[in-house]
Design a protein around this motif. Sequence first.
Motif, short mmCIF file in Angstrom:
data_model
loop_
_atom_site.label_atom_id
_atom_site.label_comp_id
_atom_site.label_asym_id
_atom_site.label_seq_id
_atom_site.Cartn_x
_atom_site.Cartn_y
_atom_site.Cartn_z
N ALA A 174 0.83 -1.20 0.00
CA ALA A 174 0.00 0.00 0.00
C ALA A 174 0.87 1.26 0.00
N GLY A 175 1.99 1.21 0.69
CA GLY A 175 2.89 2.37 0.71
C GLY A 175 3.54 2.62 -0.64
N VAL A 176 3.83 1.55 -1.36
CA VAL A 176 4.49 1.69 -2.67
C VAL A 176 3.49 2.07 -3.75
N ALA A 177 2.34 1.41 -3.77
CA ALA A 177 1.37 1.61 -4.85
C ALA A 177 0.50 2.83 -4.65
N GLY A 178 0.33 3.27 -3.42
CA GLY A 178 -0.53 4.41 -3.16
C GLY A 178 -2.00 4.06 -3.34
N PRO A 179 -2.80 4.98 -3.87
CA PRO A 179 -4.23 4.74 -4.02
C PRO A 179 -4.57 3.60 -4.98
N ALA A 180 -3.67 3.28 -5.89
CA ALA A 180 -3.94 2.20 -6.84
C ALA A 180 -3.97 0.84 -6.14
N PHE A 181 -3.45 0.77 -4.93
CA PHE A 181 -3.45 -0.50 -4.20
C PHE A 181 -4.87 -0.97 -3.94
#
Length: 69
Positions: A42-49
């Motif tokens: 979630a931290g890497v992908a942001g909202p796309a997660f």
Amino acid sequence: MAEDMNVSKGKLQRDLGLLDAVGIGVGAVIGAGIFVVTGVAAGVAGPAFLIGLLIAGFAATCNGLSLPN
């Protein structure tokens, strides 16, 4: 039913073998790992997660509801 198992009413029988204890330990490690990996992703992908999680949930639902031949 309690009479068949030789367990007095209101008490649980303590019966945990080596395989059971290992299974609980492995399950705890895998369960904790799932939460850690989810947080990192979630931290890497942001909202796309969230979108990816919804797609994965839909695919898992389809697999779970599919009937064997």
